[in-house]
Design a protein around this motif. Structure first.
Motif, mmCIF file in Angstrom:
data_model
loop_
_atom_site.group_PDB
_atom_site.id
_atom_site.type_symbol
_atom_site.label_atom_id
_atom_site.label_comp_id
_atom_site.label_asym_id
_atom_site.label_seq_id
_atom_site.Cartn_x
_atom_site.Cartn_y
_atom_site.Cartn_z
ATOM 1 N N LYS A 149 0.840 -1.193 0.000
ATOM 2 C CA LYS A 149 0.000 0.000 0.000
ATOM 3 C C LYS A 149 0.880 1.250 0.000
ATOM 4 O O LYS A 149 1.976 1.262 0.558
ATOM 5 C CB LYS A 149 -0.912 0.014 1.226
ATOM 6 N N CYS A 150 0.378 2.284 -0.621
ATOM 7 C CA CYS A 150 1.100 3.556 -0.656
ATOM 8 C C CYS A 150 0.994 4.219 0.710
ATOM 9 O O CYS A 150 -0.117 4.444 1.230
ATOM 10 C CB CYS A 150 0.524 4.461 -1.733
ATOM 11 N N GLU A 151 2.137 4.540 1.315
ATOM 12 C CA GLU A 151 2.163 5.137 2.648
ATOM 13 C C GLU A 151 2.606 6.602 2.625
ATOM 14 O O GLU A 151 2.912 7.184 3.668
ATOM 15 C CB GLU A 151 3.087 4.324 3.556
ATOM 16 N N VAL A 152 2.625 7.193 1.450
ATOM 17 C CA VAL A 152 2.999 8.604 1.342
ATOM 18 C C VAL A 152 1.863 9.473 1.883
ATOM 19 O O VAL A 152 0.683 9.216 1.613
ATOM 20 C CB VAL A 152 3.313 8.978 -0.118
ATOM 21 N N VAL A 179 2.192 11.645 -16.014
ATOM 22 C CA VAL A 179 2.139 10.489 -15.111
ATOM 23 C C VAL A 179 3.328 10.524 -14.166
ATOM 24 O O VAL A 179 4.461 10.798 -14.578
ATOM 25 C CB VAL A 179 2.145 9.160 -15.906
ATOM 26 N N VAL A 180 3.065 10.237 -12.897
ATOM 27 C CA VAL A 180 4.118 10.086 -11.896
ATOM 28 C C VAL A 180 4.224 8.610 -11.540
ATOM 29 O O VAL A 180 3.203 7.945 -11.301
ATOM 30 C CB VAL A 180 3.826 10.918 -10.636
ATOM 31 N N VAL A 181 5.452 8.109 -11.515
ATOM 32 C CA VAL A 181 5.705 6.713 -11.144
ATOM 33 C C VAL A 181 6.535 6.700 -9.867
ATOM 34 O O VAL A 181 7.595 7.335 -9.802
ATOM 35 C CB VAL A 181 6.458 5.956 -12.264
ATOM 36 N N LEU A 182 6.063 5.989 -8.859
ATOM 37 C CA LEU A 182 6.802 5.834 -7.611
ATOM 38 C C LEU A 182 7.432 4.449 -7.592
ATOM 39 O O LEU A 182 6.727 3.439 -7.560
ATOM 40 C CB LEU A 182 5.873 6.013 -6.406
ATOM 41 N N GLY A 183 8.765 4.403 -7.617
ATOM 42 C CA GLY A 183 9.467 3.122 -7.593
ATOM 43 C C GLY A 183 10.175 2.831 -8.907
ATOM 44 O O GLY A 183 9.818 3.365 -9.969
ATOM 45 N N PRO A 321 12.953 13.035 -3.082
ATOM 46 C CA PRO A 321 11.824 12.116 -2.944
ATOM 47 C C PRO A 321 10.489 12.822 -2.722
ATOM 48 O O PRO A 321 10.448 13.982 -2.294
ATOM 49 C CB PRO A 321 12.201 11.281 -1.717
ATOM 50 N N VAL A 322 9.425 12.102 -3.018
ATOM 51 C CA VAL A 322 8.076 12.620 -2.810
ATOM 52 C C VAL A 322 7.778 12.671 -1.313
ATOM 53 O O VAL A 322 7.895 11.661 -0.608
ATOM 54 C CB VAL A 322 7.031 11.742 -3.528
ATOM 55 N N GLU A 323 7.399 13.838 -0.829
ATOM 56 C CA GLU A 323 7.049 14.024 0.581
ATOM 57 C C GLU A 323 5.548 13.961 0.796
ATOM 58 O O GLU A 323 5.081 13.563 1.865
ATOM 59 C CB GLU A 323 7.570 15.368 1.075
#
Length: 579
Positions: A149-152, A179-183, A321-323
């Motif tokens: 799960k995304c925890e941001v 588009v934003v990609v995390l990872g 990084p994304v905060e």
């Protein structure tokens, strides 16, 4: 001994399907059920449908040894072809009619009196639950079945589509979108190039990475009709080609030892650095060349990912990084706002939550999680990655410490299936369907029995696993999904050659297991179930000779390992002498 089905299997993916087929092939047993949450067989190859999804193991080796396929289209096949393969195997052995699709196992409880598993199955379509009583319970859910799960912070505020790569939203049209990609794991390196290229490319794709991966060059040729004909018609051709792929991959294990494998890893790291510098833009070199030891995280095959970083519509961010996730995008640590029409999560799976969310309870109501809490610091462990004490007639496919950093999971699962069915043979031979097939009169039928691993053997196996794992590259300091962050215990990787894993599936120690008469509860020692010494020793000698002769393993190491195997027990079985 009343039950609804003799064997209940959780999951109709690669491992559950393989076990079901071998129940038919080896024992002629058809009285089994598979509980599958999806709409078809295939497991991860049904669930993962993101663009560019494919396998990083050669298809002729990423397939069952009992169902070779001469028609693979290319060396590394894509998801649709792999899922069709599993479907074809299921249809060949008529497995599909035994599957409850779109259903999940909520809980499974061992009935101490009736000596059966009482399993609650939830139908996702009707929202109703039914109870199924089974003599044997097998988990085939795998370790990569629960997306993280995304925890941001602020994830609930985003107004656009936000989804995990394993749960791809095919209603989202990314053409000319931001588009934003995390990872930056394996899935991201596969779908980012697809989304970035014309026709139908994104307007902008911004990818955030935390750790660099070792990306290896991948050549993925299509097989010619001549090659396929050779695979189909030339005797042993597929077996030899498959064996060649095994040898190439198994050889990589030599580099995993922290000390002995250092020269191998250093050379591979140099090759990786040269490849990245040849293929990727200079501005991303620091972000793409790992500082950790190669092998600490499984290498990723480059599917045009490095070259796509040259595109103007692709940006890789590794140092900001994304905060927070905001309504229309993300905010980074530096305060930069990046607009996004969609956010794609390539953040991996919850590998530390083994068998989640099923609730499994063994003898005297002991829950599986409680057992792990009190014995192994809440980290999942199992004997041979398969058996847990106090859980009779229960087996885990793709359980703790069964993943490798270099080989095919299908090879590993087939070893587990072989091991499981050898242990279960005395139990299976007491079941009605086997007795009816064997024409054994009820008066001569063996008494029903149960089997479980002893607590001492399970703890000793766990101690060995953790001790050996600390000698290998996964314990060299990088953050990876195999090691529990709180305890430092490794609950994912098997710390040895897969050649030896296969040997252990054959030469297991009989004294590590307890068979009990269901009626009296007394320990018994069942007799032979018909495996011959010549078959296994002959096959073992062949594999051993190849590995020793080519220098993959040291001859002294082979002799040392053989001393610890239960060869006397194998001889007793081969002669058919009741122990």
């Amino acid at each position: 001994m009343s039950f609804d089905t003799e064997v209940l299997i959780c999951g109709a993916g690669m491992s559950g399907l393989g076990l079901a087929v071998q129940l038919i092939r080896k024992f002629g047993i058809y009285n089994f059920e598979l509980i599958e949450k999806g709409e078809d067989v295939g497991g991860t190859w049904l669930a993962n449908t993101y663009p560019g999804c494919g396998c990083d193991v050669a298809s002729h080796f990423y397939s069952y040894s009992f169902a070779l396929n001469p028609e693979w289209s290319r060396k590394y096949s894509m998801q649709p072809e792999i899922q069709r393969y599993f479907r074809s195997v299921a249809e060949q052995y008529r497995i599909v009619e035994h599957v409850r699709f779109q259903s999940t196992v909520k809980k499974a409880e061992w009935d101490d009196d009736a000596k059966v598993w009482v399993v609650t199955v939830h139908d996702k379509k009707t929202k109703e639950s039914v109870v199924r009583r089974a003599k044997i319970l097998v988990s085939g859910v795998g370790s990569l079945s629960v997306p993280k799960k995304c925890e941001v912070k602020g994830v609930e505020n985003f107004k656009g589509p936000l989804f995990h790569s394993a749960e791809w939203d095919h209603s989202f049209d990314w053409e000319r979108k931001e588009v934003v990609v995390l990872g930056n794991g394996c899935s991201a390196t596969q779908f980012v190039p697809i989304m970035a290229k014309e026709p139908g490319a994104v307007k902008k794709i911004t990818q955030f990475s935390r750790q660099s991966q070792y990306l290896a060059e991948r050549q993925n040729p299509y097989y010619s009709s001549t090659f396929k004909a050779v695979m189909r018609y030339v005797p042993l051709a597929m077996r030899l080609y498959r064996g060649h792929q095994y040898y190439l991959m198994e050889s990589d294990f030599a580099g995993f030892d922290i000390e002995k494998g250092r020269p191998i890893r250093q050379e591979l790291a140099r090759e990786n650095e040269a490849y990245v510098k040849r293929m990727a833009p200079r501005k991303y070199w620091d972000a793409l060349i790992p500082k950790a030891e190669i092998g600490c995280k499984r290498k990723v095959l480059d599917t045009d990912y490095l070259s796509c970083l040259h595109r103007e519509n692709v940006e890789l961010v590794s140092d900001d990084p994304v905060e927070e996730i905001i309504e229309n995008g993300v905010r980074t640590r530096s305060g930069r706002n990046i607009d996004a029409d969609a956010i794609v999560l390539a953040i991996g799976f919850s590998t530390q939550q083994m068998l989640f969310p099923m609730q499994i309870s063994g003898t005297n109501g002991l829950s599986l999680n409680d057992y792990w809490d009190t014995t192994t610091q809440s980290v999942a462990q199992a004997y041979f990655g398969t058996c847990v004490p106090n859980f009779p007639n229960f087996f885990i496919m793709m359980g703790p410490n069964t993943v490798t950093g270099h080989l095919s999971v299908i090879y590993t699962v087939e070893c587990q299936i072989n091991f499981t069915l050898r242990l279960l043979a005395p139990v299976l031979q007491t079941l009605p369907s086997y007795r009816s097939r064997s024409l054994i009169p009820d008066i001569l039928a063996p008494a029903p029995i149960t089997i479980e691993v002893t607590p001492e053997a399970a703890l000793a196996d766990s101690a060995w696993t953790q001790r050996e794992a600390k000698k290998l590259v996964w314990a060299s300091g990088c953050a990876n999904w195999a090691v529990d962050a709180k305890t430092g215990l490794n609950n994912m990787m098997y710390p040895d050659w897969q050649f030896w894993y296969w040997f252990r599936s054959v030469f297991y120690k009989e004294e590590d297991f307890v068979y009990r008469d269901e009626k009296t509860g007394k320990r018994i020692r069942p007799g032979s179930w018909g495996k011959t010494l010549s078959t296994w020793v002959g096959a073992g000698t062949l594999v051993g000779a190849v590995l020793v002769g080519t220098g993959v393993v040291d001859q002294r190491e082979v002799l040392r390992r053989l001393k610890g195997l239960d060869l006397k027990g194998l001889v007793r079985h081969a002669k058919g002498v009741a122990a």
